[in-house]
Design a protein around this motif. Sequence first.
Motif, PDB file in Angstrom:
ATOM      1  N   GLN A 152       0.827  -1.202   0.000  1.00 26.02           N
ATOM      2  CA  GLN A 152       0.000   0.000   0.000  1.00 26.02           C
ATOM      3  C   GLN A 152       0.864   1.255   0.000  1.00 26.02           C
ATOM      4  OE1 GLN A 152      -3.703   0.071   2.369  1.00 26.02           O
ATOM      5  NE2 GLN A 152      -3.121  -1.934   3.149  1.00 26.02           N
ATOM      6  N   VAL A 153       1.884   1.259   0.850  1.00 28.14           N
ATOM      7  CA  VAL A 153       2.781   2.411   0.922  1.00 28.14           C
ATOM      8  C   VAL A 153       3.457   2.647  -0.426  1.00 28.14           C
ATOM      9  CG1 VAL A 153       4.959   3.224   1.924  1.00 28.14           C
ATOM     10  CG2 VAL A 153       3.182   2.269   3.409  1.00 28.14           C
ATOM     11  N   GLU A 154       3.922   1.591  -1.040  1.00 28.37           N
ATOM     12  CA  GLU A 154       4.596   1.701  -2.331  1.00 28.37           C
ATOM     13  C   GLU A 154       3.669   2.282  -3.395  1.00 28.37           C
ATOM     14  OE1 GLU A 154       6.605  -1.280  -5.685  1.00 28.37           O
ATOM     15  OE2 GLU A 154       6.146  -2.020  -3.674  1.00 28.37           O
ATOM     16  N   LEU A 155       2.413   1.853  -3.415  1.00 30.79           N
ATOM     17  CA  LEU A 155       1.471   2.352  -4.412  1.00 30.79           C
ATOM     18  C   LEU A 155       1.097   3.807  -4.167  1.00 30.79           C
ATOM     19  CD1 LEU A 155      -0.885  -0.739  -4.818  1.00 30.79           C
ATOM     20  CD2 LEU A 155       0.617   0.231  -6.553  1.00 30.79           C
ATOM     21  N   ILE A 156       0.878   4.173  -2.911  1.00 29.25           N
ATOM     22  CA  ILE A 156       0.488   5.554  -2.599  1.00 29.25           C
ATOM     23  C   ILE A 156       1.585   6.533  -3.000  1.00 29.25           C
ATOM     24  CG2 ILE A 156      -0.016   7.187  -0.739  1.00 29.25           C
ATOM     25  CD1 ILE A 156      -1.393   4.837   0.742  1.00 29.25           C
ATOM     26  N   PHE A 157       2.789   6.307  -2.511  1.00 29.03           N
ATOM     27  CA  PHE A 157       3.884   7.233  -2.808  1.00 29.03           C
ATOM     28  C   PHE A 157       4.341   7.125  -4.256  1.00 29.03           C
ATOM     29  CE2 PHE A 157       4.630   6.942   1.906  1.00 29.03           C
ATOM     30  CZ  PHE A 157       4.292   8.261   2.170  1.00 29.03           C
ATOM     31  N   GLY A 158       4.203   5.940  -4.846  1.00 28.28           N
ATOM     32  CA  GLY A 158       4.585   5.782  -6.243  1.00 28.28           C
ATOM     33  C   GLY A 158       3.645   6.499  -7.195  1.00 28.28           C
ATOM     34  N   ALA A 159       2.322   6.481  -6.885  1.00 26.25           N
ATOM     35  CA  ALA A 159       1.338   7.110  -7.757  1.00 26.25           C
ATOM     36  C   ALA A 159       1.234   8.613  -7.523  1.00 26.25           C
ATOM     37  CB  ALA A 159      -0.032   6.463  -7.544  1.00 26.25           C
ATOM     38  N   MET A 160       1.548   9.059  -6.292  1.00 26.90           N
ATOM     39  CA  MET A 160       1.490  10.493  -5.968  1.00 26.90           C
ATOM     40  C   MET A 160       2.840  10.910  -5.389  1.00 26.90           C
ATOM     41  SD  MET A 160      -2.426  10.750  -4.503  1.00 26.90           S
ATOM     42  CE  MET A 160      -2.357   9.198  -3.611  1.00 26.90           C
ATOM     43  N   PRO A 161       3.832  11.091  -6.256  1.00 28.27           N
ATOM     44  CA  PRO A 161       5.214  11.288  -5.801  1.00 28.27           C
ATOM     45  C   PRO A 161       5.460  12.570  -5.009  1.00 28.27           C
ATOM     46  CG  PRO A 161       5.037  11.613  -8.181  1.00 28.27           C
ATOM     47  CD  PRO A 161       3.728  11.051  -7.728  1.00 28.27           C
ATOM     48  N   PHE A 178      -0.240  -2.250  12.226  1.00 28.02           N
ATOM     49  CA  PHE A 178      -0.300  -1.707  10.862  1.00 28.02           C
ATOM     50  C   PHE A 178       0.532  -0.431  10.774  1.00 28.02           C
ATOM     51  CE2 PHE A 178      -1.804   0.799   7.374  1.00 28.02           C
ATOM     52  CZ  PHE A 178      -2.244  -0.090   6.403  1.00 28.02           C
ATOM     53  N   PHE A 179       0.382   0.455  11.762  1.00 29.04           N
ATOM     54  CA  PHE A 179       1.149   1.704  11.745  1.00 29.04           C
ATOM     55  C   PHE A 179       2.646   1.436  11.754  1.00 29.04           C
ATOM     56  CE2 PHE A 179       3.475   4.715  14.488  1.00 29.04           C
ATOM     57  CZ  PHE A 179       3.522   5.795  13.606  1.00 29.04           C
ATOM     58  N   LEU A 180       3.087   0.514  12.589  1.00 24.62           N
ATOM     59  CA  LEU A 180       4.518   0.211  12.669  1.00 24.62           C
ATOM     60  C   LEU A 180       5.050  -0.338  11.349  1.00 24.62           C
ATOM     61  CD1 LEU A 180       4.700  -1.396  16.236  1.00 24.62           C
ATOM     62  CD2 LEU A 180       5.405   0.917  15.555  1.00 24.62           C
ATOM     63  N   GLU A 181       4.297  -1.257  10.738  1.00 23.54           N
ATOM     64  CA  GLU A 181       4.725  -1.844   9.468  1.00 23.54           C
ATOM     65  C   GLU A 181       4.735  -0.798   8.359  1.00 23.54           C
ATOM     66  OE1 GLU A 181       5.851  -4.810   8.912  1.00 23.54           O
ATOM     67  OE2 GLU A 181       5.433  -5.742  10.853  1.00 23.54           O
ATOM     68  N   ALA A 182       3.699   0.039   8.315  1.00 18.17           N
ATOM     69  CA  ALA A 182       3.634   1.082   7.282  1.00 18.17           C
ATOM     70  C   ALA A 182       4.743   2.112   7.474  1.00 18.17           C
ATOM     71  CB  ALA A 182       2.263   1.767   7.324  1.00 18.17           C
ATOM     72  N   SER A 183       5.024   2.473   8.720  1.00 21.27           N
ATOM     73  CA  SER A 183       6.089   3.433   9.007  1.00 21.27           C
ATOM     74  C   SER A 183       7.440   2.900   8.565  1.00 21.27           C
ATOM     75  CB  SER A 183       6.131   3.752  10.507  1.00 21.27           C
ATOM     76  OG  SER A 183       4.948   4.395  10.908  1.00 21.27           O
ATOM     77  N   ASP A 184       7.661   1.621   8.810  1.00 20.34           N
ATOM     78  CA  ASP A 184       8.924   0.998   8.404  1.00 20.34           C
ATOM     79  C   ASP A 184       9.066   1.012   6.886  1.00 20.34           C
ATOM     80  OD1 ASP A 184      11.342  -0.674   9.065  1.00 20.34           O
ATOM     81  OD2 ASP A 184      10.260  -2.123   7.848  1.00 20.34           O
ATOM     82  N   ALA A 185       7.979   0.682   6.183  1.00 20.19           N
ATOM     83  CA  ALA A 185       8.020   0.663   4.720  1.00 20.19           C
ATOM     84  C   ALA A 185       8.246   2.064   4.155  1.00 20.19           C
ATOM     85  CB  ALA A 185       6.724   0.075   4.167  1.00 20.19           C
ATOM     86  N   ALA A 186       7.579   3.057   4.750  1.00 18.69           N
ATOM     87  CA  ALA A 186       7.748   4.435   4.277  1.00 18.69           C
ATOM     88  C   ALA A 186       9.163   4.930   4.547  1.00 18.69           C
ATOM     89  CB  ALA A 186       6.722   5.344   4.944  1.00 18.69           C
ATOM     90  N   GLY A 187       9.692   4.602   5.716  1.00 18.95           N
ATOM     91  CA  GLY A 187      11.043   5.033   6.072  1.00 18.95           C
ATOM     92  C   GLY A 187      12.087   4.534   5.095  1.00 18.95           C
ATOM     93  N   LYS A 188      11.906   3.318   4.613  1.00 24.41           N
ATOM     94  CA  LYS A 188      12.856   2.752   3.649  1.00 24.41           C
ATOM     95  C   LYS A 188      12.830   3.510   2.326  1.00 24.41           C
ATOM     96  CE  LYS A 188      12.683  -1.902   5.612  1.00 24.41           C
ATOM     97  NZ  LYS A 188      12.238  -3.308   5.428  1.00 24.41           N
ATOM     98  N   ALA A 189      11.716   4.196   2.059  1.00 26.16           N
ATOM     99  CA  ALA A 189      11.586   4.975   0.827  1.00 26.16           C
ATOM    100  C   ALA A 189      11.863   6.456   1.071  1.00 26.16           C
ATOM    101  CB  ALA A 189      10.190   4.791   0.240  1.00 26.16           C
ATOM    102  N   GLY A 190      12.297   6.804   2.284  1.00 25.06           N
ATOM    103  CA  GLY A 190      12.590   8.199   2.605  1.00 25.06           C
ATOM    104  C   GLY A 190      11.355   9.044   2.834  1.00 25.06           C
ATOM    105  N   ARG A 191      10.236   8.408   3.158  1.00 27.71           N
ATOM    106  CA  ARG A 191       8.974   9.115   3.430  1.00 27.71           C
ATOM    107  C   ARG A 191       8.573   8.873   4.883  1.00 27.71           C
ATOM    108  NH1 ARG A 191       6.851   9.871  -1.827  1.00 27.71           N
ATOM    109  NH2 ARG A 191       8.653   9.783  -3.227  1.00 27.71           N
ATOM    110  N   PHE A 192       7.472   9.505   5.294  1.00 25.34           N
ATOM    111  CA  PHE A 192       7.076   9.434   6.698  1.00 25.34           C
ATOM    112  C   PHE A 192       5.580   9.144   6.826  1.00 25.34           C
ATOM    113  CE2 PHE A 192      10.674  12.317   6.371  1.00 25.34           C
ATOM    114  CZ  PHE A 192      11.528  11.833   7.352  1.00 25.34           C
TER     115      PHE A 192
END
Length: 321
Positions: A152-161, A178-192
């Motif tokens: 989900q994180v990848e699609l959101i930030f990928g579609a709306m850069p 869910f918040f912890l997992e999403a935060s970890d995924a976003a952090g790896k992409a340099g997002r928050f």
Amino acid sequence: MNTISRTVFCFVSFRLFSALAILIAGILSQGQASHCLAEGDPPSVSVLVSAQIKPYAEALEGLTAGLESKVKLDVVFMNKLGPQEKESLFRKIKTSGKTAIAIGTEAARNAVIELSASDVRVLYLMALNPGEFMDDNMRSCGISLNIPENKQVELIFGAMPSLQRLGLLFDPKVNGRFFLEASDAAGKAGRFIVPVSVEARTEIPRSLAEVWSTVDAIWLIPDRTVVSERIVEYIVKEAALRGKPVIGYNRFFYDRGAAAAFVFEYRSLGSQMADFALEVMQGKNCRATEPVFRFMLNGKVIKKLGMEYRIPEGTAVEVGD
């Protein structure tokens, strides 16, 4: 024909006959294996549906279309049964079948609890967070409504850069993991992922007021504490006034003005379960499987907000008007 010629002829004929016999046996065995569910009396499968609501009804249609010619389906709507009727139902399933399909979280929860000690395998469909009630012997598996957080994180930030900081509205008791997992995924992409945590719906206006100036968008996920139709409409309106997009998780969000939403086609989920159930009944591994979905971008809303979007290659992103 001399003796040598007769010998050679008999030898070649024998080899050809043997090869032909092996070929025919192979074809027959393949046919037998691929049609094992169609021979004799079809196996009986109990289908337990949480309630008679449109999403479950559409999923049942897809499931029935995929299974009705291969198995015997016994459909029961759980919301119509009292305690004694449910007890009688599960007693019958334990003695008459090897597979039960449960549509919806409540039906899945009841089936896993009641049948976990039996030989019946429970296959769940459209269950939210099935790990909360799964049995330990792994005989239960299926297709939940949970799309992996990192996807989900990848699609959101990928579609709306242009998005950098995404405010996630949630109840920590319900969606803390869910918040912890999403935060970890976003952090790896340099997002928050910015936590907008509440324990009651009455806290939502205050919690949002505290983060409007620090987030680029609001993300709503399935959360029994947070989400209702009125809350969705309120948040979409408040976000639009501030030029912020909202990301939701079904068609209702999209239709109410969210910039994007993860959308399920429920009949497609039923078809997915039909194929999944047949594989499990034929001996393939019983495993948790991701649901089929689309990530829909609301082109009109995104344009009105002055944002840009893109469609990442190889993803299930669609743009609507």
